[in-house]
Motif scaffolding. Structure first.
Motif, PDB file in Angstrom:
ATOM      1  N   TYR A 160       0.829  -1.199   0.000  1.00 36.13           N
ATOM      2  CA  TYR A 160       0.000   0.000   0.000  1.00 36.13           C
ATOM      3  C   TYR A 160       0.868   1.256   0.000  1.00 36.13           C
ATOM      4  O   TYR A 160       1.904   1.312   0.661  1.00 36.13           O
ATOM      5  N   ARG A 182      -1.075   7.626  -1.671  1.00 37.92           N
ATOM      6  CA  ARG A 182      -2.110   7.487  -2.701  1.00 37.92           C
ATOM      7  C   ARG A 182      -3.385   6.927  -2.062  1.00 37.92           C
ATOM      8  O   ARG A 182      -3.723   5.751  -2.209  1.00 37.92           O
ATOM      9  N   HIS A 214     -10.141   8.913  -9.621  1.00 36.67           N
ATOM     10  CA  HIS A 214      -8.726   8.643  -9.358  1.00 36.67           C
ATOM     11  C   HIS A 214      -8.167   7.843 -10.526  1.00 36.67           C
ATOM     12  O   HIS A 214      -8.905   7.351 -11.387  1.00 36.67           O
ATOM     13  N   TYR A 245      -5.908   5.245  -9.984  1.00 39.40           N
ATOM     14  CA  TYR A 245      -5.259   4.064  -9.419  1.00 39.40           C
ATOM     15  C   TYR A 245      -5.534   2.855 -10.313  1.00 39.40           C
ATOM     16  O   TYR A 245      -6.654   2.641 -10.773  1.00 39.40           O
ATOM     17  N   TRP A 260      -6.935  -0.861  -6.394  1.00 39.73           N
ATOM     18  CA  TRP A 260      -7.280  -0.170  -5.153  1.00 39.73           C
ATOM     19  C   TRP A 260      -8.295  -0.984  -4.362  1.00 39.73           C
ATOM     20  O   TRP A 260      -8.947  -1.890  -4.878  1.00 39.73           O
ATOM     21  N   SER A 277      -4.653   2.906  -2.706  1.00 38.90           N
ATOM     22  CA  SER A 277      -4.012   2.261  -3.843  1.00 38.90           C
ATOM     23  C   SER A 277      -2.967   1.262  -3.367  1.00 38.90           C
ATOM     24  O   SER A 277      -2.382   1.428  -2.286  1.00 38.90           O
TER      25      SER A 277
END
Length: 437
Positions: free
Chosen positions: A289, A293, A319, A321, A324, A352
């Motif tokens: 992780y 983010r 977003h 990502y 996630w 994320s």
């Protein structure tokens, strides 16, 4: 009583004052004589501080002149002063009145249905049933018949033996007591004995045998109906008849003249063996992780009939990502203990992560396989199977980890099977054959 008195003072307004002078004690005596309410009296240096109602404060002018004291106003409290301070704020006053009106309006509706004591029947199932009876959040209290709700639930669910329905604030509270015996029988993990009984009821009514469902050595045997063909200590094989539902009918000469068929019923336990094997790969994708983010969103939603209107108050859902995870927590707005409002607020946490191929350590795979074995053993116990021993070993190599061995069990080994129907051959004398004199 103190709460009511405090509310009365807030609505009427009260003040905090300081009395200075050489005759402050005489001032207090005259207030008592004229029945002017004074409380919270505190002695200061050459003065007294106290609270008095707004009505009483307006009556102390003659007392001040008579006692030659000086009264200083320290602080004002209550609704009259609040309204005076906000007399030019029309929008605020309108909002306050609208809020009061909405609270009064919403207090006449049910905004939450709460169940207690239900284990077998989930809240979703019970709510769906109540919806078929036009009982749902958002309906007026006056349309709710608690007595009828109790009758409907009792009529729909035979295994619910007691129901109570009551209204607490804006919540419909339904307490349930389920039949624990029925719950155990209809549980998906019901005991092996009940499974065998249910199976026996589905086979032919002409008669059923009990046959061995596994190889083993019989440790205990209790026969209720049928004829036992084995005894404690015997070694049996899978498919072997243990108790037959065919009972011989004998004549006086102990000859078999027929058969009577019945449903064999017995509790037969035996020591058995089971091969156990569990394999896992040592490689896995580890989530890493990124603390930088992440996104936190605060939202508000209001259900209106079958529709729900929601709005994100803080944060943005967009977003970039690639991978996630999302976690959501939600609560319903309530005033006090039981006054629930049709307003929900919550928080959405998005973070994320990236994946990296990693190997479990030897200790980690041993812990995982041990946990799997523990869960497997608990499942066997719930089915009424006792584990008397095992020789399961864990073997770890570069790519795989294996838990393998034999479990030594004690369990019921009976299953129902149709009884073979036998026919008795009868040899009758032919009386037409004879001899001549």
């Amino acid at each position: 009583m103190l709460l009511i008195q405090k509310m009365i003072r807030l609505f009427g307004g009260y003040v905090k004052v300081r009395v200075e002078g050489y005759s402050a004690e005489r001032f207090l005596n005259l207030c008592s004589y004229r029945q002017i309410d004074v409380w919270g009296l505190v002695s200061r240096q050459n003065s007294y501080e106290m609270y008095m109602t707004l009505k009483g404060f307006r009556r102390i002018r003659p007392i001040v002149r008579k006692t030659h004291t000086k009264v200083l106003l320290i602080k004002r409290y209550g609704l009259p002063f609040f309204l005076h301070q906000n007399r030019y704020r029309a929008a605020f006053a309108a909002g306050a009145l609208l809020c009061t009106a909405l609270l009064f309006f919403y207090s006449g509706y049910i905004w939450d249905i709460h169940f207690e004591g239900n284990e077998k029947w989930t809240e979703e199932t019970l709510l769906e049933f109540l919806e078929t009876k036009n009982i749902a959040p958002g309906m007026p209290k006056k349309d709710i018949d608690c007595t009828q709700i109790v009758k409907d639930i009792r009529q729909q669910y035979d295994d619910i033996i007691w129901v109570s329905a009551s209204i607490d604030g804006s919540r419909l509270r339904i307490q349930i007591k389920e039949n624990e015996d029925t719950f155990l029988q209809e549980n998906p993990k019901e005991t092996e004995n009940q499974q065998l009984t249910d199976a026996a009821e589905t086979v032919s009514a002409a008669g059923t045998d009990l046959v061995a469902s596994a190889n083993g050595v019989i440790t205990s045997m209790i026969t209720r109906t049928g004829t036992p063909l084995v005894h404690v200590g015997d070694t049996v094989e899978e498919g072997q008849i243990l108790v037959t539902g065919r009972v011989e009918i004998l004549n006086d000469a102990k000859e078999v003249t027929g058969y009577q068929y019945e449903q064999a019923d017995a509790d037969i336990y035996a020591d058995t063996q089971m091969e156990y094997e569990d394999t896992i790969s040592r490689s896995y994708l580890k989530k890493i992780y990124d603390p930088k983010r992440t996104r936190d969103l605060v939202y508000l939603k209001v259900p209106f009939g079958k529709k729900t209107f929601g709005k994100i108050l803080f944060g943005s859902a967009g977003h970039s990502y690639k991978k996630w995870e999302t976690y959501t927590s939600e609560q319903q707005v309530k005033l006090g203990e039981n006054f629930y409002l049709p307003v929900f607020y919550g928080k959405i946490h998005i973070r994320s992560y990236t994946e990296k191929k990693t190997l479990y350590t030897k200790k980690e795979v041993q812990e995982i396989l041990s946990l799997h074995f523990q869960h497997f053993s608990e499942d066997l116990k719930e089915k009424g199977i006792q584990i008397s021993g095992n020789d399961v070993k864990i073997h770890v190599d570069e790519n795989l980890a294996v838990a393998k061995g034999t479990l030594y069990l004690n369990q019921q080994i009976t299953r129902a099977a149709d009884t073979e129907i036998l026919e008795i051959e009868r040899n009758e004398i032919n009386e037409s054959i004879g001899t001549d004199d």
